[in-house]
Write a protein that holds these residues in place. Structure first.
Motif, PDB file in Angstrom:
ATOM      1  N   PHE A 206      32.079 -12.169  61.858  1.00  0.00           N
ATOM      2  CA  PHE A 206      31.188 -11.019  61.958  1.00  0.00           C
ATOM      3  C   PHE A 206      30.943 -10.452  60.570  1.00  0.00           C
ATOM      4  CE2 PHE A 206      33.230 -11.175  66.115  1.00  0.00           C
ATOM      5  CZ  PHE A 206      32.137 -11.036  66.950  1.00  0.00           C
ATOM      6  N   GLU A 207      29.767  -9.850  60.383  1.00  0.00           N
ATOM      7  CA  GLU A 207      29.448  -9.170  59.135  1.00  0.00           C
ATOM      8  C   GLU A 207      28.890  -7.793  59.473  1.00  0.00           C
ATOM      9  OE1 GLU A 207      27.134 -11.310  56.271  1.00  0.00           O
ATOM     10  OE2 GLU A 207      28.055 -13.218  56.819  1.00  0.00           O
ATOM     11  N   LEU A 208      29.055  -6.866  58.549  1.00  0.00           N
ATOM     12  CA  LEU A 208      28.516  -5.528  58.696  1.00  0.00           C
ATOM     13  C   LEU A 208      27.321  -5.380  57.760  1.00  0.00           C
ATOM     14  CD1 LEU A 208      31.838  -3.482  58.594  1.00  0.00           C
ATOM     15  CD2 LEU A 208      30.574  -4.214  60.615  1.00  0.00           C
ATOM     16  N   VAL A 209      26.208  -4.889  58.281  1.00  0.00           N
ATOM     17  CA  VAL A 209      25.032  -4.616  57.457  1.00  0.00           C
ATOM     18  C   VAL A 209      24.498  -3.240  57.842  1.00  0.00           C
ATOM     19  CG1 VAL A 209      24.369  -7.027  57.164  1.00  0.00           C
ATOM     20  CG2 VAL A 209      23.431  -5.741  59.056  1.00  0.00           C
ATOM     21  N   LYS A 210      23.864  -2.593  56.908  1.00  0.00           N
ATOM     22  CA  LYS A 210      23.218  -1.325  57.232  1.00  0.00           C
ATOM     23  C   LYS A 210      22.085  -1.607  58.215  1.00  0.00           C
ATOM     24  CE  LYS A 210      23.398   1.944  53.703  1.00  0.00           C
ATOM     25  NZ  LYS A 210      22.798   2.532  52.503  1.00  0.00           N
TER      26      LYS A 210
ATOM     27  N   PHE B  79      25.184   7.558  59.233  1.00  0.00           N
ATOM     28  CA  PHE B  79      24.397   6.353  58.989  1.00  0.00           C
ATOM     29  C   PHE B  79      24.792   5.307  60.017  1.00  0.00           C
ATOM     30  CE2 PHE B  79      28.056   6.398  56.226  1.00  0.00           C
ATOM     31  CZ  PHE B  79      28.587   5.122  56.319  1.00  0.00           C
ATOM     32  N   ASN B  80      23.894   4.329  60.201  1.00  0.00           N
ATOM     33  CA  ASN B  80      24.066   3.305  61.229  1.00  0.00           C
ATOM     34  C   ASN B  80      24.439   1.972  60.598  1.00  0.00           C
ATOM     35  OD1 ASN B  80      23.278   5.098  63.309  1.00  0.00           O
ATOM     36  ND2 ASN B  80      21.147   4.772  62.747  1.00  0.00           N
ATOM     37  N   ILE B  81      25.391   1.300  61.239  1.00  0.00           N
ATOM     38  CA  ILE B  81      25.855  -0.013  60.806  1.00  0.00           C
ATOM     39  C   ILE B  81      25.627  -0.988  61.955  1.00  0.00           C
ATOM     40  CG2 ILE B  81      27.907  -1.365  60.174  1.00  0.00           C
ATOM     41  CD1 ILE B  81      27.139   0.471  57.977  1.00  0.00           C
ATOM     42  N   ALA B  82      25.173  -2.190  61.625  1.00  0.00           N
ATOM     43  CA  ALA B  82      25.013  -3.250  62.621  1.00  0.00           C
ATOM     44  C   ALA B  82      26.090  -4.302  62.393  1.00  0.00           C
ATOM     45  CB  ALA B  82      23.636  -3.883  62.505  1.00  0.00           C
ATOM     46  N   VAL B  83      26.747  -4.685  63.473  1.00  0.00           N
ATOM     47  CA  VAL B  83      27.703  -5.789  63.436  1.00  0.00           C
ATOM     48  C   VAL B  83      26.939  -7.033  63.881  1.00  0.00           C
ATOM     49  CG1 VAL B  83      29.883  -6.680  64.316  1.00  0.00           C
ATOM     50  CG2 VAL B  83      29.581  -4.213  64.006  1.00  0.00           C
ATOM     51  N   VAL B  84      26.866  -8.038  63.029  1.00  0.00           N
ATOM     52  CA  VAL B  84      26.056  -9.223  63.306  1.00  0.00           C
ATOM     53  C   VAL B  84      26.859 -10.492  63.034  1.00  0.00           C
ATOM     54  CG1 VAL B  84      23.871  -8.073  62.758  1.00  0.00           C
ATOM     55  CG2 VAL B  84      25.092  -9.294  60.967  1.00  0.00           C
ATOM     56  N   LYS B  85      26.387 -11.576  63.611  1.00  0.00           N
ATOM     57  CA  LYS B  85      26.848 -12.914  63.256  1.00  0.00           C
ATOM     58  C   LYS B  85      25.661 -13.602  62.584  1.00  0.00           C
ATOM     59  CE  LYS B  85      30.595 -14.095  66.281  1.00  0.00           C
ATOM     60  NZ  LYS B  85      31.158 -15.135  67.119  1.00  0.00           N
ATOM     61  N   VAL B  86      25.759 -13.793  61.284  1.00  0.00           N
ATOM     62  CA  VAL B  86      24.672 -14.381  60.514  1.00  0.00           C
ATOM     63  C   VAL B  86      24.605 -15.870  60.799  1.00  0.00           C
ATOM     64  CG1 VAL B  86      23.819 -14.839  58.181  1.00  0.00           C
ATOM     65  CG2 VAL B  86      24.835 -12.628  58.732  1.00  0.00           C
TER      66      VAL B  86
ATOM     67  N   LEU C  89      26.025  -1.975  67.496  1.00  0.00           N
ATOM     68  CA  LEU C  89      25.518  -0.941  66.598  1.00  0.00           C
ATOM     69  C   LEU C  89      26.522   0.201  66.572  1.00  0.00           C
ATOM     70  CD1 LEU C  89      21.777  -0.867  67.627  1.00  0.00           C
ATOM     71  CD2 LEU C  89      22.719  -1.730  65.494  1.00  0.00           C
ATOM     72  N   ILE C  90      26.809   0.680  65.376  1.00  0.00           N
ATOM     73  CA  ILE C  90      27.797   1.733  65.195  1.00  0.00           C
ATOM     74  C   ILE C  90      27.169   2.855  64.371  1.00  0.00           C
ATOM     75  CG2 ILE C  90      30.055   2.292  64.224  1.00  0.00           C
ATOM     76  CD1 ILE C  90      30.690  -0.734  64.429  1.00  0.00           C
TER      77      ILE C  90
END
Length: 125
Positions: free
Chosen positions: A84-88, A53-60, A43-44
């Motif tokens: 990796f993908e970035l999502v709000k 604002f917050n961004i989540a780094v995820v592996k979909v 989490l960034i």
């Protein structure tokens, strides 16, 4: 019993949680009608001059083409993505329980939809 009050999940993305890596799975609200599970990696919080604002780094996780020896009727099988993908962070809907598919390659999971009986209501299905 559902009380329709807001709740919150405690999600972990920690490389050393009690000396073990712990990266929880979440459901991400996307423009697809089916749930999109992902593994939370980081989490960034990004600060701009006037806000943050917050961004989540995820592996979909992607639908799997694997063929397990025992096929569960109605079970959704997923493979972990490499990228990796970035999502709000506001698009993270809920934590989700994923079950390892032991008879397939490493990184294959079943979506456990039996724990949270109303999880699909949050997707508008």
């Amino acid at each position: 019993m559902e009380d329709w009050n807001k709740g919150c999940d405690i999600l972990r993305c920690n490389p050393s949680f009690n000396q073990e890596p712990r990266f929880d799975f979440v459901l991400v609200n996307t423009d697809t009608p089916e749930p999109t599970p992902a593994q939370l990696k980081k989490l960034i919080r990004i600060f701009t001059q006037h806000s943050s604002f917050n961004i989540a780094v995820v592996k979909v996780l992607k639908f799997s083409a694997g063929n397990p020896r025992t096929r569960w009727t109605g079970a959704w099988l997923y493979d972990k993505a490499r990228d990796f993908e970035l999502v709000k962070a506001e698009y993270l809907v809920w934590g989700v329980h994923m079950i390892n598919a032991f008879d397939l390659k490493d990184g294959s999971f079943y979506l456990n939809d039996l724990i949270d009986c109303d999880m699909f209501l949050r997707f508008g299905n």
